[in-house]
Design an enzyme around this catalytic site. Structure first.
Site, mmCIF file in Angstrom:
data_model
loop_
_atom_site.group_PDB
_atom_site.id
_atom_site.type_symbol
_atom_site.label_atom_id
_atom_site.label_comp_id
_atom_site.label_asym_id
_atom_site.label_seq_id
_atom_site.Cartn_x
_atom_site.Cartn_y
_atom_site.Cartn_z
ATOM 1 N N HIS A 202 -13.908 29.489 16.720
ATOM 2 C CA HIS A 202 -12.453 29.386 16.608
ATOM 3 C C HIS A 202 -11.914 28.166 17.355
ATOM 4 O O HIS A 202 -12.442 27.794 18.405
ATOM 5 C CB HIS A 202 -11.760 30.623 17.201
ATOM 6 N N LYS B 97 -18.386 32.125 10.217
ATOM 7 C CA LYS B 97 -16.922 32.216 10.187
ATOM 8 C C LYS B 97 -16.347 31.084 11.028
ATOM 9 O O LYS B 97 -16.596 31.011 12.239
ATOM 10 C CB LYS B 97 -16.472 33.573 10.741
#
Length: 227
Positions: free
Chosen positions: A121, A147
């Site tokens: 992230h 991700k």
């Protein structure tokens, strides 16, 4: 049809099960259980109460440093991550940075063939695609499920981010951006090849997150236009 994973972030074990039930009844394909919202001592009790639904769950135990709320020590988080993996969920979400500095955990996940979602992230920006492509390359070492989540400051950031799917051959990539400018990527990610996209049940857990009902309405509209 695009698959939707509803994020469950509750502070009590009973509420976790209750919200999971609501999510599945409302049409969620999967749920992500954010165990870091619980007290460390309640994590395994939550796993027990989830029961057979574990096969439709992504288990996440995010540290404060990684944007989560886990209140225990990092040593305790490593121990619990292993226990979450042993519970055999659909996927266990582990940050790329965590795997890079914890060889024992990384080796265990690989040797035990635990389906792992390697996550990364950026809560401030969307880095250049060259940098993000390098991150995807690092992720391949640990899993094919990856991700990458950034923060979009503009629509251009979002469009540029979607181009990463073209270079994600051999992976099961989930790539999208947080923030108002990133809403488009949350909708488009599943259409670009993500195995699923994330949504909230009734309140957003992350900036720009849409609800399950909103996502379903959008996908139904897209499907209708195609037919």
């Amino acid at each position: 049809m695009a698959k939707i994973c509803v994020t469950i972030a509750e502070e009590s074990v009973g509420k976790v099960k209750e919200q999971m039930k609501k999510a599945f009844e409302a049409g969620a394909d999967f749920v992500e259980v954010r165990f870091d919202f619980l007290k460390p001592g309640e994590v395994m009790a939550a796993v027990d109460i989830i029961g057979e639904d574990r096969g439709r769950c992504v288990f996440t135990l995010r540290s404060v440093a990684q944007g989560g709320k886990f209140s225990g020590t990092e040593e305790e988080r490593m121990r619990l991550l292993r226990k979450l993996a042993e519970a055999k969920p659909m996927l266990v979400d582990v940050e790329l940075d965590t795997l890079k500095v914890n060889d024992n955990l990384a080796d265990y996940l690989e040797l035990a063939s635990i389906p792992t979602l390697v996550s990364w992230h950026d809560f401030e920006k969307t880095p250049p695609n060259e940098e993000l492509s390098s991150i995807l390359t690092e992720m391949r070492i640990f899993s094919t499920y990856v991700k990458v989540v950034t923060t979009a400051k503009s629509v251009d950031d979002s469009l540029r981010l979607m181009a990463l799917y073209e270079g994600a051959l051999g992976l099961h990539p989930i790539i999208f951006a947080m923030g108002e400018a990133g809403v488009l990527t949350r909708v488009m990610s599943a259409l670009y090849g993500a195995p699923y996209t994330y949504a909230a049940l009734d309140r957003a857990v992350a900036p720009g997150q849409l609800t399950l009902a909103q996502m379903r309405k959008l996908y139904d509209g897209i499907k209708g236009n195609r037919s």
